[in-house]
Scaffold this motif. Structure first.
Motif, PDB file in Angstrom:
ATOM      1  N   VAL A  89       0.826  -1.205   0.000  1.00 34.60           N
ATOM      2  CA  VAL A  89       0.000   0.000   0.000  1.00 34.60           C
ATOM      3  C   VAL A  89       0.859   1.253   0.000  1.00 34.60           C
ATOM      4  O   VAL A  89       0.386   2.354  -0.299  1.00 34.60           O
ATOM      5  N   SER A  91       3.698   4.120  -0.911  1.00 34.11           N
ATOM      6  CA  SER A  91       4.230   4.730  -2.121  1.00 34.11           C
ATOM      7  C   SER A  91       5.753   4.609  -2.097  1.00 34.11           C
ATOM      8  O   SER A  91       6.392   4.820  -1.067  1.00 34.11           O
ATOM      9  N   VAL A 310      -1.032   4.587   3.504  1.00 31.84           N
ATOM     10  CA  VAL A 310      -1.709   4.137   2.281  1.00 31.84           C
ATOM     11  C   VAL A 310      -1.662   5.261   1.250  1.00 31.84           C
ATOM     12  O   VAL A 310      -2.063   6.392   1.534  1.00 31.84           O
ATOM     13  N   ARG A 311      -1.174   4.948   0.072  1.00 31.05           N
ATOM     14  CA  ARG A 311      -1.102   5.937  -1.006  1.00 31.05           C
ATOM     15  C   ARG A 311      -1.760   5.360  -2.265  1.00 31.05           C
ATOM     16  O   ARG A 311      -1.473   4.234  -2.664  1.00 31.05           O
ATOM     17  N   PHE A 312      -2.631   6.166  -2.869  1.00 35.05           N
ATOM     18  CA  PHE A 312      -3.350   5.718  -4.057  1.00 35.05           C
ATOM     19  C   PHE A 312      -2.715   6.258  -5.334  1.00 35.05           C
ATOM     20  O   PHE A 312      -3.390   6.483  -6.334  1.00 35.05           O
ATOM     21  N   ASP A 313      -1.381   6.448  -5.296  1.00 34.35           N
ATOM     22  CA  ASP A 313      -0.659   6.904  -6.481  1.00 34.35           C
ATOM     23  C   ASP A 313      -0.159   5.745  -7.332  1.00 34.35           C
ATOM     24  O   ASP A 313       0.613   5.937  -8.277  1.00 34.35           O
ATOM     25  N   HIS A 314      -0.596   4.520  -6.982  1.00 37.86           N
ATOM     26  CA  HIS A 314      -0.176   3.331  -7.725  1.00 37.86           C
ATOM     27  C   HIS A 314      -1.218   2.240  -7.525  1.00 37.86           C
ATOM     28  O   HIS A 314      -2.029   2.301  -6.588  1.00 37.86           O
ATOM     29  N   ASP A 315      -1.219   1.257  -8.398  1.00 40.29           N
ATOM     30  CA  ASP A 315      -2.129   0.118  -8.256  1.00 40.29           C
ATOM     31  C   ASP A 315      -1.494  -0.928  -7.357  1.00 40.29           C
ATOM     32  O   ASP A 315      -0.296  -1.200  -7.441  1.00 40.29           O
ATOM     33  N   ARG A 319      -6.467  -2.271  -3.400  1.00 40.07           N
ATOM     34  CA  ARG A 319      -6.650  -0.821  -3.523  1.00 40.07           C
ATOM     35  C   ARG A 319      -8.125  -0.416  -3.521  1.00 40.07           C
ATOM     36  O   ARG A 319      -8.524   0.522  -2.818  1.00 40.07           O
ATOM     37  N   GLU A 323      -9.854   2.189  -0.945  1.00 39.62           N
ATOM     38  CA  GLU A 323     -10.414   3.472  -1.396  1.00 39.62           C
ATOM     39  C   GLU A 323     -11.816   3.657  -0.823  1.00 39.62           C
ATOM     40  O   GLU A 323     -12.175   4.762  -0.370  1.00 39.62           O
TER      41      GLU A 323
END
Length: 483
Positions: A89, A91, A310-315, A319, A323
């Protein structure tokens, strides 16, 4: 002349193998032999007492060596970072050589499936601790990537050195200034004539470091650290005190605060069976008012207070589920401080025949039970109520010698997560004489004094050794001054 009487022969009892990672200490009276039953080694239960050992990590320094052998996997190859990004999760957009991460892996439902440390040693060279074998399982799904995995479990040691004097102890053992090792950074040093890797991380909450090196030199390095810490009153930390660190430090630990969801995936179970693992999910004995409901015992990163990682800058795997959870913001992690009068009633009830509440061990409940021939791992979790309504789950109960309070970590509805909120913990297995214990929502993480590791300004800590020149690095290591 009659034959000389011979003394009776004592029966030959099997001897347990002592840990090869820490020196044998004749003062130790009790050993935790759960690992021994599975072909492992015996670990010291206590050295100088759990109170003394836990206090050392907040007043002087403590050395813990009983995480060995740690599952260790080294990943190399041009696609190693791409693979890690797809299963963690975190980055890695700014993950430089010389840096480390608390890496978190989730399953498709967003539940924590593995977590541990990840270090970047070189451009295409990474080493992980406690992410395998789940990491190996995920790698088996990516034959398209150019990644080589090397299992180093048992070939390396990992020591944890924590407490306000830990840097001074470490520098004394290394005979070198280590003030330049910043939080979540690492570099090499020499201890007892051995090249080791020093990382500024720790699970106790206070200033802390880890020292890694080859297993053949584990005991000399351990003894050098203890010798350097003698003037500061360093203590060895045994198994019993270790988990108290995780609760008061606010760092959830697998199979103490929450289980990993490894028993619900047939493909995963088959993969683990091929590695020689026992049937996943079949080794737990569930305790506490949470009962047999496994779903409420699993945790997501948000439910453990790790949402900021948790970073949503990648799959990555899980995920979509995370989200949705981030948007809902429905549950979060808090510390609970248990009411001392209600705790006292649990102890007093043992003297009222027929009215006993379930026993409450001090300082915590160990993961294995005396006389359990099935040798199942016990896992406690308790329901949390607010206004008579079920609002969450508490786990990891322990007595903090630092604050003199009974604490636990609890995942609760965000609506009742404000500090000072009064809740109730239901103590005892279903079907027993349960006790409602009042508790107060407190700060998370709970241990903030002395200052937490990430906030400690080590420039105020004296050193006997000159500071390293800017931009220099140990022989054979890439420059990491700006990592």
């Amino acid at each position: 002349m009659a034959d000389t009487p011979q003394p009776p022969q004592m029966p030959q009892l099997p001897t347990f193998p002592h840990s090869p990672f820490v020196p044998y200490d004749p003062i130790v009276q009790f050993y935790e032999c759960a690992a021994w039953a599975f072909g492992g080694d015996a670990e010291a239960w206590e050295y100088t007492g759990w109170r003394d050992e836990t206090l050392a990590s907040t007043t002087t320094a403590s050395l813990h060596g009983h995480l060995n052998p740690s599952p260790t996997l080294r990943l190399t190859g041009p696609d190693a970072l791409e693979f890690l990004s797809g299963v963690c999760v975190n980055s890695f957009a700014n993950f430089r050589v010389g840096a480390s991460r608390h890496a978190i892996m989730t399953d498709e439902l967003g539940r924590v499936a593995a977590h541990g440390m990840l270090l970047r040693l070189a451009e295409d060279d990474f080493i992980t601790y406690w992410l395998s074998p789940y990491l190996t399982y995920r790698l088996s799904h990516r034959p398209d990537l150019d990644v080589t995995a090397e299992d180093l479990t048992g070939q390396v040691f990992l020591f944890q050195l924590s407490g306000p004097r830990s840097l001074e102890v470490l520098e004394g053992a290394a005979q070198e200034n280590l003030h330049d090792v910043r939080f979540l950074r690492h570099r090499t040093a020499t201890v007892a004539g051995t090249e080791v890797r020093v990382i500024r991380i720790g699970m106790s909450g206070t200033l802390a470091y880890e020292v890694h090196g080859p297993v053949e030199q584990a005991i000399p390095v351990y003894e050098a650290l203890m010798a350097a810490g003698e003037e500061y009153g360093i203590r060895r930390m045994g198994v019993q005190a270790y988990m108290c660190q995780h609760t008061q430090g606010g760092f959830g630990q697998a199979y103490y605060h929450f289980p990993l969801p490894w028993g619900e995936d047939e493909e995963l179970a088959e993969f683990f069976a091929g590695l020689g693992f026992p049937p996943i999910g079949k080794f737990l004995r569930l305790h506490g008012s949470a009962g047999e409901d496994m779903a409420r015992r699993y945790r997501s990163p948000y439910e453990l207070g790790w949402g900021h990682m948790v970073r949503f800058d990648h799959d990555f795997v899980g995920r979509a589920a995370l989200e949705r959870e981030a948007a809902a913001n429905a549950r979060t992690m808090v510390t609970l401080v248990w009411n001392p009068e209600d705790i006292a009633d649990v102890f007093l009830s043992q003297f009222r025949k027929g009215e006993e509440h379930p026993e409450m061990n001090m300082p915590n409940h160990f993961m294995y039970e005396v006389g359990d021939r099935e040798h199942l791992q016990s896992l406690w979790a308790d329901r949390v109520l607010a206004g008579g309504r079920d609002v969450g789950t508490s786990s990891g109960r322990c007595f903090s010698a630092h604050s003199g309070e009974m604490l636990s970590l609890a995942t609760v509805e965000t609506a009742v997560a404000a500090e000072g909120t009064e809740v109730v913990v239901v103590w005892g297995d279903p079907g027993t004489r349960q006790k409602e214990i009042r508790a107060t929502v407190a700060r998370f993480p709970y241990l903030v004094e002395p200052a937490r590791n990430e906030h400690v300004d080590v420039s105020g800590i004296p050193s006997r050794f000159p500071a390293r020149a800017a931009g220099t690095a140990p022989a054979g290591e890439a420059r990491t001054a700006n990592a």
